[in-house]
Design a protein around this motif. Structure first.
Motif, PDB file in Angstrom:
ATOM      1  N   VAL A 153       0.808  -1.219   0.000  1.00  0.00           N
ATOM      2  CA  VAL A 153       0.000   0.000   0.000  1.00  0.00           C
ATOM      3  C   VAL A 153       0.840   1.269   0.000  1.00  0.00           C
ATOM      4  CG1 VAL A 153      -2.009  -1.111   1.047  1.00  0.00           C
ATOM      5  CG2 VAL A 153      -0.318  -0.008   2.523  1.00  0.00           C
ATOM      6  N   MET A 154       2.110   1.175   0.451  1.00  0.00           N
ATOM      7  CA  MET A 154       2.937   2.376   0.482  1.00  0.00           C
ATOM      8  C   MET A 154       4.408   2.028   0.603  1.00  0.00           C
ATOM      9  SD  MET A 154       2.152   3.867   4.334  1.00  0.00           S
ATOM     10  CE  MET A 154       3.028   5.391   4.040  1.00  0.00           C
ATOM     11  N   TYR A 155       5.229   3.031   0.340  1.00  0.00           N
ATOM     12  CA  TYR A 155       6.676   2.935   0.429  1.00  0.00           C
ATOM     13  C   TYR A 155       7.182   4.145   1.186  1.00  0.00           C
ATOM     14  CZ  TYR A 155       5.883  -0.052  -3.653  1.00  0.00           C
ATOM     15  OH  TYR A 155       5.439  -1.025  -4.505  1.00  0.00           O
ATOM     16  N   PHE A 156       8.369   4.027   1.779  1.00  0.00           N
ATOM     17  CA  PHE A 156       9.028   5.190   2.363  1.00  0.00           C
ATOM     18  C   PHE A 156      10.524   5.068   2.135  1.00  0.00           C
ATOM     19  CE2 PHE A 156       8.523   2.152   5.829  1.00  0.00           C
ATOM     20  CZ  PHE A 156       9.693   2.217   6.572  1.00  0.00           C
ATOM     21  N   ALA A 157      11.207   6.222   2.091  1.00  0.00           N
ATOM     22  CA  ALA A 157      12.630   6.208   1.758  1.00  0.00           C
ATOM     23  C   ALA A 157      13.327   7.420   2.360  1.00  0.00           C
ATOM     24  CB  ALA A 157      12.820   6.216   0.240  1.00  0.00           C
ATOM     25  N   GLY A 158      14.629   7.260   2.556  1.00  0.00           N
ATOM     26  CA  GLY A 158      15.444   8.343   3.078  1.00  0.00           C
ATOM     27  C   GLY A 158      16.401   8.866   2.025  1.00  0.00           C
ATOM     28  N   TRP A 159      16.631  10.158   2.086  1.00  0.00           N
ATOM     29  CA  TRP A 159      17.544  10.827   1.186  1.00  0.00           C
ATOM     30  C   TRP A 159      18.404  11.769   2.023  1.00  0.00           C
ATOM     31  CZ3 TRP A 159      17.188   8.502  -3.364  1.00  0.00           C
ATOM     32  CH2 TRP A 159      15.992   7.855  -3.665  1.00  0.00           C
ATOM     33  N   LYS A 160      19.339  12.436   1.394  1.00  0.00           N
ATOM     34  CA  LYS A 160      20.274  13.286   2.129  1.00  0.00           C
ATOM     35  C   LYS A 160      19.560  14.389   2.912  1.00  0.00           C
ATOM     36  CE  LYS A 160      24.364  16.152   1.576  1.00  0.00           C
ATOM     37  NZ  LYS A 160      25.334  16.720   0.652  1.00  0.00           N
ATOM     38  N   ASN A 161      18.567  15.037   2.301  1.00  0.00           N
ATOM     39  CA  ASN A 161      17.933  16.190   2.923  1.00  0.00           C
ATOM     40  C   ASN A 161      16.453  16.010   3.262  1.00  0.00           C
ATOM     41  OD1 ASN A 161      20.289  17.875   2.799  1.00  0.00           O
ATOM     42  ND2 ASN A 161      19.950  18.014   0.598  1.00  0.00           N
TER      43      ASN A 161
END
Length: 117
Positions: free
Chosen positions: A54-62
């Motif tokens: 149903v969903m995704y989440f992710a991390g990035w630099k900022n």
């Protein structure tokens, strides 16, 4: 670096500011969707309800991101408007307070809209 096989491995590989925010995002989603399962899909964490992602989440630099964007009433659309980044992404800058309650609302809406009943 090897691709993460678990959400724990994915989180462990993130820089500290993103990791801390992602751990709170994960906890928020878990509280909003008890019984949901987690996996890695497209090299980022994915959340499934009743076997349907149903969903995704992710991390990035900022920032941290949540995908996709659910539909909702005018009040919900106004609440997510500052975080919209493209058609299907919500971006939450790490330098600003992250609205975890809003992320919980997004999780509930996505589960209702995407998961089989």
């Amino acid at each position: 670096m090897a691709e993460p096989q678990t959400v724990d491995e994915y989180l462990a590989a993130q820089p500290a500011p993103a990791r801390e925010a992602l751990e709170r995002v994960r906890a928020t989603i878990r509280a909003a969707l008890p019984g949901a399962s987690e996996t890695i899909s497209y090299q980022i964490p994915a959340v499934a309800v009743n076997g349907t992602t149903v969903m995704y989440f992710a991390g990035w630099k900022n920032f941290v991101s949540v995908y996709p964007v659910p539909s909702g009433d005018d009040g919900f659309q106004q609440a997510i408007a500052p975080y919209l980044a493209g058609k299907g992404t919500l971006k939450f800058p790490l330098r600003q307070p992250i609205p975890y309650d809003l992320i919980g609302d997004v999780a509930v809406r996505l589960a209702a809209q995407r998961a089989p009943r």
